[in-house]
Design a protein around this motif. Structure first.
Motif, PDB file in Angstrom:
ATOM      1  N   ALA A 143      26.049   1.330   2.433  1.00 13.36           N
ATOM      2  CA  ALA A 143      25.760   1.837   1.079  1.00 13.36           C
ATOM      3  C   ALA A 143      26.164   3.304   0.982  1.00 13.36           C
ATOM      4  O   ALA A 143      26.427   3.808  -0.107  1.00 13.36           O
ATOM      5  CB  ALA A 143      24.285   1.656   0.738  1.00 13.36           C
ATOM      6  N   ASP A 144      26.237   3.990   2.139  1.00 14.17           N
ATOM      7  CA  ASP A 144      26.685   5.388   2.094  1.00 14.17           C
ATOM      8  C   ASP A 144      28.218   5.505   2.147  1.00 14.17           C
ATOM      9  O   ASP A 144      28.766   6.604   2.210  1.00 14.17           O
ATOM     10  CB  ASP A 144      26.003   6.246   3.170  1.00 14.17           C
ATOM     11  N   ASN A 145      28.895   4.348   2.096  1.00 13.63           N
ATOM     12  CA  ASN A 145      30.359   4.341   1.921  1.00 13.63           C
ATOM     13  C   ASN A 145      30.712   4.190   0.438  1.00 13.63           C
ATOM     14  O   ASN A 145      31.821   4.480   0.023  1.00 13.63           O
ATOM     15  CB  ASN A 145      31.019   3.132   2.607  1.00 13.63           C
ATOM     16  N   SER A 146      29.746   3.656  -0.325  1.00 15.69           N
ATOM     17  CA  SER A 146      30.018   3.294  -1.721  1.00 15.69           C
ATOM     18  C   SER A 146      30.203   4.519  -2.599  1.00 15.69           C
ATOM     19  O   SER A 146      29.688   5.598  -2.295  1.00 15.69           O
ATOM     20  CB  SER A 146      28.838   2.491  -2.296  1.00 15.69           C
ATOM     21  N   PHE A 147      30.878   4.300  -3.710  1.00 13.92           N
ATOM     22  CA  PHE A 147      30.937   5.205  -4.859  1.00 13.92           C
ATOM     23  C   PHE A 147      31.277   6.659  -4.514  1.00 13.92           C
ATOM     24  O   PHE A 147      30.568   7.583  -4.920  1.00 13.92           O
ATOM     25  CB  PHE A 147      29.606   5.151  -5.623  1.00 13.92           C
ATOM     26  N   PRO A 148      32.390   6.885  -3.790  1.00 20.32           N
ATOM     27  CA  PRO A 148      32.722   8.265  -3.403  1.00 20.32           C
ATOM     28  C   PRO A 148      32.930   9.205  -4.588  1.00 20.32           C
ATOM     29  O   PRO A 148      32.762  10.407  -4.450  1.00 20.32           O
ATOM     30  CB  PRO A 148      34.023   8.107  -2.597  1.00 20.32           C
ATOM     31  N   GLU A 149      33.322   8.645  -5.754  1.00 22.47           N
ATOM     32  CA  GLU A 149      33.607   9.504  -6.913  1.00 22.47           C
ATOM     33  C   GLU A 149      32.353   9.861  -7.711  1.00 22.47           C
ATOM     34  O   GLU A 149      32.416  10.616  -8.669  1.00 22.47           O
ATOM     35  CB  GLU A 149      34.584   8.791  -7.877  1.00 22.47           C
ATOM     36  N   TRP A 150      31.224   9.302  -7.379  1.00 23.81           N
ATOM     37  CA  TRP A 150      30.004   9.455  -8.188  1.00 23.81           C
ATOM     38  C   TRP A 150      29.180  10.621  -7.621  1.00 23.81           C
ATOM     39  O   TRP A 150      28.510  10.492  -6.606  1.00 23.81           O
ATOM     40  CB  TRP A 150      29.240   8.129  -8.166  1.00 23.81           C
ATOM     41  N   ALA A 151      29.274  11.776  -8.306  1.00 19.20           N
ATOM     42  CA  ALA A 151      28.673  13.012  -7.780  1.00 19.20           C
ATOM     43  C   ALA A 151      27.163  12.888  -7.559  1.00 19.20           C
ATOM     44  O   ALA A 151      26.650  13.281  -6.505  1.00 19.20           O
ATOM     45  CB  ALA A 151      28.976  14.160  -8.729  1.00 19.20           C
ATOM     46  N   ALA A 152      26.459  12.338  -8.536  1.00 21.46           N
ATOM     47  CA  ALA A 152      24.993  12.243  -8.410  1.00 21.46           C
ATOM     48  C   ALA A 152      24.617  11.330  -7.243  1.00 21.46           C
ATOM     49  O   ALA A 152      23.665  11.605  -6.502  1.00 21.46           O
ATOM     50  CB  ALA A 152      24.386  11.726  -9.710  1.00 21.46           C
ATOM     51  N   TYR A 153      25.370  10.260  -7.073  1.00 19.23           N
ATOM     52  CA  TYR A 153      25.099   9.330  -5.977  1.00 19.23           C
ATOM     53  C   TYR A 153      25.269  10.031  -4.628  1.00 19.23           C
ATOM     54  O   TYR A 153      24.440   9.886  -3.719  1.00 19.23           O
ATOM     55  CB  TYR A 153      26.029   8.115  -6.074  1.00 19.23           C
ATOM     56  N   ASN A 154      26.343  10.827  -4.519  1.00 22.29           N
ATOM     57  CA  ASN A 154      26.574  11.570  -3.273  1.00 22.29           C
ATOM     58  C   ASN A 154      25.440  12.555  -2.992  1.00 22.29           C
ATOM     59  O   ASN A 154      25.084  12.791  -1.836  1.00 22.29           O
ATOM     60  CB  ASN A 154      27.922  12.284  -3.328  1.00 22.29           C
ATOM     61  N   GLU A 155      24.879  13.125  -4.051  1.00 20.84           N
ATOM     62  CA  GLU A 155      23.721  14.015  -3.846  1.00 20.84           C
ATOM     63  C   GLU A 155      22.514  13.231  -3.358  1.00 20.84           C
ATOM     64  O   GLU A 155      21.755  13.695  -2.518  1.00 20.84           O
ATOM     65  CB  GLU A 155      23.381  14.749  -5.147  1.00 20.84           C
ATOM     66  N   MET A 156      22.345  12.031  -3.895  1.00 23.85           N
ATOM     67  CA  MET A 156      21.187  11.222  -3.482  1.00 23.85           C
ATOM     68  C   MET A 156      21.253  10.853  -2.001  1.00 23.85           C
ATOM     69  O   MET A 156      20.251  10.909  -1.310  1.00 23.85           O
ATOM     70  CB  MET A 156      21.133   9.928  -4.308  1.00 23.85           C
ATOM     71  N   ILE A 157      22.438  10.450  -1.553  1.00 25.22           N
ATOM     72  CA  ILE A 157      22.537  10.031  -0.147  1.00 25.22           C
ATOM     73  C   ILE A 157      22.752  11.222   0.800  1.00 25.22           C
ATOM     74  O   ILE A 157      22.658  11.088   2.006  1.00 25.22           O
ATOM     75  CB  ILE A 157      23.651   8.970   0.066  1.00 25.22           C
ATOM     76  N   ALA A 158      23.068  12.383   0.223  1.00 18.51           N
ATOM     77  CA  ALA A 158      23.278  13.645   0.962  1.00 18.51           C
ATOM     78  C   ALA A 158      24.575  13.672   1.768  1.00 18.51           C
ATOM     79  O   ALA A 158      25.316  14.636   1.736  1.00 18.51           O
ATOM     80  CB  ALA A 158      22.093  14.006   1.853  1.00 18.51           C
ATOM     81  N   ILE A 159      24.818  12.602   2.539  1.00 11.29           N
ATOM     82  CA  ILE A 159      26.055  12.510   3.315  1.00 11.29           C
ATOM     83  C   ILE A 159      26.568  11.068   3.242  1.00 11.29           C
ATOM     84  O   ILE A 159      25.777  10.134   3.135  1.00 11.29           O
ATOM     85  CB  ILE A 159      25.867  12.916   4.799  1.00 11.29           C
ATOM     86  N   GLY A 160      27.878  10.941   3.297  1.00  7.57           N
ATOM     87  CA  GLY A 160      28.471   9.600   3.258  1.00  7.57           C
ATOM     88  C   GLY A 160      29.775   9.597   4.029  1.00  7.57           C
ATOM     89  O   GLY A 160      30.173  10.620   4.609  1.00  7.57           O
ATOM     90  N   GLY A 161      30.438   8.448   4.028  1.00  6.11           N
ATOM     91  CA  GLY A 161      31.678   8.354   4.782  1.00  6.11           C
ATOM     92  C   GLY A 161      32.716   7.480   4.100  1.00  6.11           C
ATOM     93  O   GLY A 161      32.399   6.712   3.197  1.00  6.11           O
ATOM     94  N   TRP A 162      33.952   7.608   4.562  1.00  5.71           N
ATOM     95  CA  TRP A 162      35.097   6.820   4.073  1.00  5.71           C
ATOM     96  C   TRP A 162      35.319   7.040   2.561  1.00  5.71           C
ATOM     97  O   TRP A 162      34.768   7.980   2.000  1.00  5.71           O
ATOM     98  CB  TRP A 162      34.909   5.334   4.444  1.00  5.71           C
TER      99      TRP A 162
END
Ligand SMILES: [Zn+2]
Length: 325
Positions: A143-162
Motif C-alpha cells: 500500500a506504500d507503493n500506491s498512488f505516488p502522485e497523490w501528495a496527501a497520501y504520501n504525507e499520510m504514509i510518510a515514506i513510500g517506494g517505487w
C-alpha cells in the motif's frame, strides 16, 4: 459533607477519564479497501486481516473493493467471502464508482499495492478529509507503493517506494548505526528489497502503545524487508526496524518496519511488512496489526497482553490460517 464532595469529585474524575480514553461505543468499525495489488496473496490477505481483527471481539470489518481487479486469480476463491460484489479481472483501471463511506468507519486499512489505479478525485478528497478530521488509516506492505502522485497520501504514509518516487518526494528515512533517526536527502530511487527471508525485528520505540511490552528483538517469518523508502517523512515516529540485505555498508542503516504518522487530527499506522501468506501468518505481524489498527482508531491499545506463541529473538512463530467454520 466534605467527604461526599471528595468522593463525588473523584468519581467525576474517573468518569471523565473513562470517556476520554474510550471514545468509541461498541465495536471499532474497520473498513478494508482493496481490489488492485501486484501481490497475489490478495484477496486472501484481506480475509486474513478481517479474521484476525474480528477474532479479538473488538472490531467489525467491512470490505470496499474496486470493481476492476488485478492479480486476483491465484486466490480467486477468497473473492467470494464477505458479500463483496463480483469484480472484473484485468489491468488496473480507475473505478469511477469507488466511493466508500469512509466517515462510517473508525479506521480504514489499505490492501492496495504497486500500480493500483488512482481513485476518483472525489474519493481522494473524501479520504483526505476523513483522516484530517481524525479518522484512522493503516497502510500494509505494498500500500506504500500506491498512488505516488497523490501528495496527501504520501504525507499520510510518510515514506513510500517505487512508482517513480525519488528525491523530489522527500528524504530517505532510516535509523543509523548510532540508533539515531536519519532523514537523508541524497538523490536516488525510493524503495527496494532483498530476497524474502526470516529476519529479526528490533523494537525502536518501547513506550508506544503498539510496541510496548514486545520483546526488544523478535524473529519475523520470511518476508521482504523494504529498504530505502522515502517521502515527506513529516510527523512520523519509527516504532520498529529491520535490516535489509540491501543496506549500504557505509550507512549500516536500519529500515522502519512499523511507524506511526500524525496527519491532521488523524492517526496512521504504517507497516511495510506483509508480502505473502507466510508473513501474514507470523504472530508478531498479527499482533502489530491488531494493535496498530486499534491505536489508529482510538489512540490507545487495550490488547496489552502478548500471545503465548509470540516469536522469540531466535525463533519465528506462525499460525496456519484457517477460517472458522
Ligand atoms: Zn512484496
Amino acid at each position: 459533607m466534605i467527604n461526599r464532595i471528595v468522593v463525588l469529585l473523584i468519581s467525576l474524575c474517573f468518569l471523565t477519564r473513562g470517556y476520554a480514553s474510550n471514545p468509541i461505543k461498541g465495536k471499532i468499525k474497520v473498513l478494508i479497501v482493496d481490489g488492485q495489488n501486484n501481490h497475489t496473496v490478495w484477496p486472501k490477505s484481506t480475509i486474513m486481516m478481517k479474521q484476525y481483527l474480528e477474532e479479538t471481539g473488538l472490531f467489525t470489518v467491512d470490505i470496499a473493493r474496486t470493481k476492476y481487479l488485478n492479480n486476483s486469480e491465484e486466490n480467486k476463491s477468497w473473492l467470494g467471502y464477505a458479500n463483496v460484489p463480483e469484480g472484473i479481472e484485468g489491468k488496473p483501471k480507475t473505478d469511477l464508482d469507488f466511493s466508500p463511506k469512509f466517515s462510517k468507519y473508525d479506521v480504514v486499512i489499505s490492501n492496495f499495492g504497486w500500480r493500483a489505479a488512482s481513485w476518483p478525485k472525489k474519493t481522494k478528497l473524501a479520504f483526505e478529509k476523513y483522516v484530517k478530521k481524525g479518522g484512522g488509516f493503516v497502510s500494509v506492505h505494498a500500500a506504500d507503493n500506491s498512488f505516488p502522485e497523490w501528495a496527501a497520501y504520501n504525507e499520510m504514509i510518510a515514506i513510500g517506494g517505487w512508482g517513480g518516487r525519488t528525491e523530489k518526494d522527500g528524504p530517505y528515512l532510516y535509523v543509523d548505526k548510532d540508533n539515531k533517526v536519519k532523514k537523508d536527502y541524497s538523490p536516488g530511487k525510493g524503495g527496494t528489497h532483498g530476497k524474502r527471508e526470516a529476519f529479526p525485528i528490533t523494537i525502536f520505540d518501547t513506550e508506544h502503545p503498539i510496541t510496548k511490552g514486545m520483546p526488544k528483538v523478535w524473529m519475523h517469518a520470511p518476508d521482504e524487508c523494504y529498504a530505502f523508502l522515502r517521502g515527506p517523512a513529516k510527523n512520523v515516529t519509527i516504532l520498529a526496524t529491520g535490516v535489509s540485505t540491501k543496506k549500504k555498508p557505509e550507512l549500516e542503516q536500519k529500515e522502519p518496519v512499523a511507524l506511526v504518522v500524525k496527519y491532521g487530527k488523524g492517526r496512521v499506522f504504517h507497516t511495510p511488512l506483509g508480502h505473502d501468506t507466510t508473513s501474514f501468518e507470523c504472530v508478531g505481524f498479527i499482533t502489530l496489526l491488531k494493535r496498530g489498527v486499534e491505536w489508529a482508531a482510538t489512540n490507545k491499545v487495550t490488547q496489552t497482553e502478548l500471545p503465548e506463541d509470540f516469536p522469540s529473538a531466535e525463533k519465528t512463530s506462525l499460525r496456519s490460517f484457517v477460517l472458522p467454520k
